[in-house]
Design an enzyme around this catalytic site. Structure first.
Site, PDB file in Angstrom:
ATOM      1  N   MET A  85       0.945 -30.520 -15.519  1.00  0.00           N
ATOM      2  CA  MET A  85       0.718 -29.058 -16.226  1.00  0.00           C
ATOM      3  C   MET A  85       0.333 -28.379 -14.987  1.00  0.00           C
ATOM      4  SD  MET A  85       0.159 -29.632 -19.361  1.00  0.00           S
ATOM      5  CE  MET A  85      -0.629 -28.371 -20.082  1.00  0.00           C
ATOM      6  N   SER A 139       2.918 -26.709 -13.212  1.00  0.00           N
ATOM      7  CA  SER A 139       3.793 -26.736 -12.054  1.00  0.00           C
ATOM      8  C   SER A 139       5.041 -25.951 -12.333  1.00  0.00           C
ATOM      9  CB  SER A 139       4.276 -28.388 -11.910  1.00  0.00           C
ATOM     10  OG  SER A 139       4.925 -28.505 -13.326  1.00  0.00           O
ATOM     11  N   ASP A 195      13.170 -27.212 -22.866  1.00  0.00           N
ATOM     12  CA  ASP A 195      11.897 -27.125 -22.540  1.00  0.00           C
ATOM     13  C   ASP A 195      11.010 -28.049 -23.282  1.00  0.00           C
ATOM     14  OD1 ASP A 195       9.775 -26.166 -20.960  1.00  0.00           O
ATOM     15  OD2 ASP A 195       9.080 -24.794 -22.262  1.00  0.00           O
ATOM     16  N   GLU A 196       9.657 -28.597 -22.693  1.00  0.00           N
ATOM     17  CA  GLU A 196       8.931 -29.663 -23.411  1.00  0.00           C
ATOM     18  C   GLU A 196       9.734 -30.850 -23.864  1.00  0.00           C
ATOM     19  OE1 GLU A 196       5.836 -29.019 -23.209  1.00  0.00           O
ATOM     20  OE2 GLU A 196       5.659 -27.010 -23.001  1.00  0.00           O
ATOM     21  N   CYS A 230      -3.910 -30.447  -7.281  1.00  0.00           N
ATOM     22  CA  CYS A 230      -5.273 -30.706  -7.984  1.00  0.00           C
ATOM     23  C   CYS A 230      -6.065 -29.553  -8.313  1.00  0.00           C
ATOM     24  CB  CYS A 230      -5.633 -31.796  -7.084  1.00  0.00           C
ATOM     25  SG  CYS A 230      -7.092 -32.493  -7.887  1.00  0.00           S
ATOM     26  N   CYS A 248      -9.043 -30.353  -5.765  1.00  0.00           N
ATOM     27  CA  CYS A 248      -9.155 -30.520  -4.339  1.00  0.00           C
ATOM     28  C   CYS A 248      -7.914 -29.750  -3.608  1.00  0.00           C
ATOM     29  CB  CYS A 248      -9.196 -32.018  -3.830  1.00  0.00           C
ATOM     30  SG  CYS A 248      -7.522 -32.833  -4.120  1.00  0.00           S
TER      31      CYS A 248
END
Length: 200
Positions: A11, A13, A93-94, A151, A154
């Site tokens: 997700m 990206s 897409d998707e 992430c 982090c």
């Protein structure tokens, strides 16, 4: 030479931004594309490819019964008959929500019509199982590319999609639950299992 492409990422990206960019580049050269998206994704309205930064474009909805090959083949024949030329590219897409038969239909578009097909989607779900569409795209695609993001916790490379409900991680439930930043965090492997904890 036409090929089947699968570009996947966690997700956030930039998959929708990328597909909209590719669509724009083709259309800027006056080359016709077919833009498809899953009927399941209604976050911005059905039949809309939309990015988090506000870009959006209308698309044709793909449901479980649709035959993508027949749809594209008919459009292509009509365009050629009208003097508009061959379809330059099919963009989906998707793509994780595609069924096996959809992926096989995409291979026929490439192999029999000579039209490239570029698909964009998630690889794994919130439980780290492959989606059906992703599984068969990994098998049948000529080219596979990871789209990277970081992430949520982090800043390291995100590999997984953590489902969130009221700020708490969710590890059980139905595979498909449509949502955006409020429902899913891209995470590294450590923070998928230990959300919010400091990494050593």
């Amino acid at each position: 030479m036409a090929q089947l492409f699968f570009r996947y990422g966690a997700m956030s990206s930039g998959k929708s931004i990328e597909i909209l960019k590719v669509a724009h580049n083709y259309e800027a050269q006056h080359r016709k594309i077919v833009l498809l998206t899953s009927s399941l994704d209604t976050r911005s309205g059905q039949g809309i490819v939309a990015s988090r930064i506000g870009l959006r474009k209308e698309a044709v909805c793909v449901d479980d019964q649709m035959n993508i090959f027949e749809y594209v083949s008919k459009l292509n024949q009509e365009d050629i008959a009208n003097g508009d030329g061959k379809i330059a590219c099919v963009l989906i897409d998707e793509a994780q929500f595609l069924k096996k038969h959809h992926v096989l239909e995409c291979t026929k578009i490439v192999d029999e019509l000579g039209i490239p097909v570029m698909t964009f989607g998630l690889k794994n779900d919130f439980q780290n199982h492959l989606f059906e569409g992703s599984e068969y795209l990994l098998i049948y695609s000529d080219k596979i590319e990871e789209m990277k993001t970081i992430c949520h916790y982090c800043g390291r490379k995100a590999m997984m999609n953590l489902r969130i409900n009221n700020g708490e991680p969710v590890y059980e439930g139905e595979q498909v639950q449509i949502g955006g930043d409020e429902s899913y965090y891209p995470t590294c492997r450590f923070h998928y299992y230990h959300p919010g904890e400091e990494r050593k």
